[in-house]
Motif scaffolding. Structure first.
Motif, PDB file in Angstrom:
ATOM      1  N   GLN A 203      16.929 -17.153  48.888  1.00 53.94           N
ATOM      2  CA  GLN A 203      17.300 -18.559  48.881  1.00 53.94           C
ATOM      3  C   GLN A 203      16.656 -19.271  47.694  1.00 53.94           C
ATOM      4  OE1 GLN A 203      16.254 -20.247  52.652  1.00 53.94           O
ATOM      5  NE2 GLN A 203      17.841 -19.104  53.766  1.00 53.94           N
ATOM      6  N   LEU A 204      17.324 -20.322  47.299  1.00 52.68           N
ATOM      7  CA  LEU A 204      16.794 -21.116  46.200  1.00 52.68           C
ATOM      8  C   LEU A 204      15.661 -22.014  46.697  1.00 52.68           C
ATOM      9  CD1 LEU A 204      20.170 -22.079  44.471  1.00 52.68           C
ATOM     10  CD2 LEU A 204      18.582 -20.226  43.858  1.00 52.68           C
ATOM     11  N   LYS A 208      19.216 -23.558  49.735  1.00 53.14           N
ATOM     12  CA  LYS A 208      20.637 -23.284  49.784  1.00 53.14           C
ATOM     13  C   LYS A 208      20.909 -21.832  49.398  1.00 53.14           C
ATOM     14  CE  LYS A 208      21.904 -28.057  48.761  1.00 53.14           C
ATOM     15  NZ  LYS A 208      22.652 -28.951  47.868  1.00 53.14           N
ATOM     16  N   CYS A 209      22.012 -21.286  49.976  1.00 53.94           N
ATOM     17  CA  CYS A 209      22.384 -19.888  49.695  1.00 53.94           C
ATOM     18  C   CYS A 209      23.231 -19.797  48.430  1.00 53.94           C
ATOM     19  CB  CYS A 209      23.163 -19.312  50.884  1.00 53.94           C
ATOM     20  SG  CYS A 209      22.202 -19.243  52.409  1.00 53.94           S
ATOM     21  N   THR A 210      23.306 -18.620  47.928  1.00 57.31           N
ATOM     22  CA  THR A 210      24.105 -18.361  46.723  1.00 57.31           C
ATOM     23  C   THR A 210      25.053 -17.198  46.997  1.00 57.31           C
ATOM     24  OG1 THR A 210      22.415 -16.872  45.849  1.00 57.31           O
ATOM     25  CG2 THR A 210      22.322 -19.169  45.165  1.00 57.31           C
ATOM     26  N   LYS A 229      26.229 -21.010  43.092  1.00 58.25           N
ATOM     27  CA  LYS A 229      25.653 -21.823  44.158  1.00 58.25           C
ATOM     28  C   LYS A 229      26.744 -22.240  45.135  1.00 58.25           C
ATOM     29  CE  LYS A 229      21.993 -23.662  41.216  1.00 58.25           C
ATOM     30  NZ  LYS A 229      21.358 -24.896  40.688  1.00 58.25           N
ATOM     31  N   ASP A 230      26.305 -22.601  46.332  1.00 62.00           N
ATOM     32  CA  ASP A 230      27.284 -22.963  47.350  1.00 62.00           C
ATOM     33  C   ASP A 230      28.074 -24.203  46.964  1.00 62.00           C
ATOM     34  OD1 ASP A 230      25.143 -24.591  47.464  1.00 62.00           O
ATOM     35  OD2 ASP A 230      24.939 -24.595  49.657  1.00 62.00           O
ATOM     36  N   GLU A 231      27.469 -25.146  46.257  1.00 62.97           N
ATOM     37  CA  GLU A 231      28.184 -26.344  45.841  1.00 62.97           C
ATOM     38  C   GLU A 231      29.260 -26.014  44.815  1.00 62.97           C
ATOM     39  OE1 GLU A 231      25.349 -29.076  44.413  1.00 62.97           O
ATOM     40  OE2 GLU A 231      24.396 -29.439  46.363  1.00 62.97           O
TER      41      GLU A 231
END
Length: 303
Positions: A203-204, A208-210, A229-231
């Motif tokens: 995780q960052l 958040k996950c990647t 990145k998830d975004e």
């Protein structure tokens, strides 16, 4: 002329033959018998010739008798010689045979004695060799069993280690494959690739996950990784699917949704070497700029 009036033996014989044939016509084919009969009737019956013939016949008879007696004496002596020679040869052969058998018996006794000595020696050597061979066989069998037991233990240990290693690798593979959400063979601009997407377990800083996008090129045996990145993934999928509102992870991890990310993969060939590029166009990159640098790669400038 005087020689023609003389009679030689052939002419006399021919004249006498003619006379005999004339006197005895029945004996024309047997001239010699006719001549003998003529001589016997004419010449032999004369007293002087008859007396001379008797004397000659007596002398011939005596000579014949003497020859017969001499022949008898010679035959008897030859037979006695053969009999005595045969008897002598038989007696000599018997003496030689007796002597030969006596020498053979003595030689056989001596030979049996030597053979018994050699046989005893051979048996002793054979027993010694047999004992040595038995000891070698027993030692070989004993150490072979020990070696086989050792090899069996080593083999069991290696199998156990291999089984443990396989279990670890299986668990590791399961763990690795459990994070894979997409895996497919794609052809990107005539380049065959194996595309894999998996969720990163790291995780960052913000928690958040990647999503890790891996593209393997079999031609060059290289793997290109892209960390999304998830975004960025959510924004890219929303624009590609033309949806309103934020997408959840279950919607983003859908197979149809993930396949749209592969459309952003591009190939650039540099020195006959394909390079995979992930297009981030229309994706806002968030972060802090910490440095800028200019470098040249394959005669091209990059920032």
């Amino acid at each position: 002329h005087s020689q023609d009036r003389k009679l030689d033996l052939p002419r006399f014989h021919s004249i006498l033959s003619d006379i005999a044939v004339i006197q005895y016509p029945s004996l024309k084919t047997k001239v010699n018998e006719a001549v003998a009969k003529v001589l016997w009737d004419t010449v032999v019956m004369l007293p002087p010739v008859n007396e001379m013939a008797w004397k000659e016949s007596k002398r011939m008879a005596i000579r014949k008798e003497a020859k017969r007696v001499c022949a008898q004496a010679r035959i008897s002596s030859f037979v006695r010689k053969i009999i005595m020679s045969t008897l002598y040869i038989e007696m000599k052969a018997a003496a030689i045979c007796i002597e030969k058998f006596a020498r053979r018996m003595l030689a056989c006794c001596k030979r049996r004695l030597w053979l018994s000595i050699l046989e005893n020696d051979r048996i002793a050597k054979l027993q010694l060799c047999s004992a040595i061979v038995c000891q070698k066989a027993w030692r070989r069998f004993h150490w072979r069993n020990l070696f086989l037991m050792h090899k069996k233990r080593e083999r069991d240990r290696e199998r156990q280690e291999l089984a443990d290693y396989r279990n670890r690798m299986r668990e590791k593979r399961k763990k690795r494959e459990s994070s894979i959400v997409y895996k497919k063979i794609l052809t990107i601009q005539t380049t065959v690739t194996l595309t894999t997407m998996e969720l990163s377990d790291t995780q960052l800083i913000d928690g958040k996950c990647t999503l890790c996008l891996k593209v393997y090129v079999p031609l060059t045996q290289e793997t290109f990784r892209f960390m999304l990145k998830d975004e960025a993934v959510r924004k890219c999928l929303q624009k590609a699917l033309k949806t309103e509102g934020a997408l959840s992870w279950s919607e983003m991890l859908n197979l149809q949704s993930l396949s749209t990310l592969t459309q952003r993969l591009m190939v650039r060939v540099v020195n006959e070497r394909p390079i995979i590029i992930f297009s981030r166009r229309d994706i806002a990159e968030k972060g802090l700029l910490i440095a800028k640098s200019l470098f040249t790669f394959n005669r091209e400038l990059y920032i």
